[in-house]
Enzyme design. Sequence first.
Site, PDB file in Angstrom:
ATOM      1  N   GLU A 178       0.786  -1.236  -0.074  1.00  0.00           N
ATOM      2  CA  GLU A 178       0.077  -0.031   0.096  1.00  0.00           C
ATOM      3  C   GLU A 178       0.878   1.350   0.132  1.00  0.00           C
ATOM      4  OE1 GLU A 178      -3.380   2.198   2.819  1.00  0.00           O
ATOM      5  OE2 GLU A 178      -2.498   0.379   3.429  1.00  0.00           O
ATOM      6  N   GLU A 205     -12.057   1.402   4.797  1.00  0.00           N
ATOM      7  CA  GLU A 205     -11.015   1.931   5.821  1.00  0.00           C
ATOM      8  C   GLU A 205     -11.202   3.400   6.224  1.00  0.00           C
ATOM      9  OE1 GLU A 205      -6.549   0.706   7.103  1.00  0.00           O
ATOM     10  OE2 GLU A 205      -6.875   1.895   5.295  1.00  0.00           O
TER      11      GLU A 205
END
Length: 267
Positions: free
Chosen positions: A149, A243
Amino acid sequence: MFRTACQEQLLPGETLQQKWEFAQSAGYDAIELRGKGGFHLRDRLPELREALADGVVMPTVCVDMLHFIGAFDEDLRRDAVEQMKSQLSVIGELGGVGAQTPASYGMFSRRLPPFQPPRSAEEDRDVLLAGLTELGEHARREGVALFLEPLNRYEDHMVNRLDQAAELIRAVGLDSVRIGIDSYHMNIEEADPPAAILAAAPYIGHAQVSDSNRFQPGAGHLDWPAWLGALEGAGYTGHLALECRLTGDDAAEAVAAVPAFLARAAA
C-alpha cells in the site's frame, strides 16, 4: 457492480457473526480483518474458523502494527516480515485472497524535520525488495497475495504513489505481490488518480476506500464516479474495503450508508 467490504472495527457487534449480520443488512459483501502484532491474528484462528463455518466472508486482512517491513531497525523489520507471513497463512486458511501492508507508517517523512532519512534511497530499495520477495514467495506458497500500500508523504517516505509500488513489484517479479490502493492516500499523492489507476492496472490487487478527508465515502470531495470508473476500466474485480474514520452522530448509520453511496457513484 463492485463488491464492498468493511473493516471489522467499524462494524457494531461483539462477535464476527454479529458484525457480519449488520454488514449484510447494510449491503456489504465481506469483512476485512485487522492484523495486529504479536501473532494476534494467528491466535484468533479458533474464532475465525468458527466465523467461517457460520458463513462470514473474510477475503482480506490489513496489518495493524506500529512497525513494518521497511523499518530502520533490523529486528523490527524481521518481526514485521514474520508477522506478515503469519497473516498471509491465516488468510489463506480462511480461503481469502491476501494481506495488505505499507512499507512503513509514521517512521519518517521528508516533509518534516530533519528532512533527510537515516538510510539512503538505495538502501531503502534493497530493504523493500528483500522483504517483498520473501513475503511474495510465502504468499505464493499459501495461494494468496501480498498487497503493498502506497501511503501519503506525511506517513511514509518510501512508497507514496502507485507507480513507485509498481516499479518495486516489477523488480520483485512475483505475481503474488500486488498493489493495495487507497483512495485517501491517492487523493494526496496522485496528480490524476484515475490516470494513476489505469497506468497501474496490471498490478492492482486490492482497493481500500475513504474520502479525501479520511472520513467515509461521501463525506469529502473525492470524485468517486471518476475514481470508480477508472477502477472498473482497469478490470478490478476485488472488493472495495472501507477503511476510514466516521463523521456524524451515529457511527453505525455512517457505515451503513457507504455501500449504497458507492453503488450510486459507480452507476
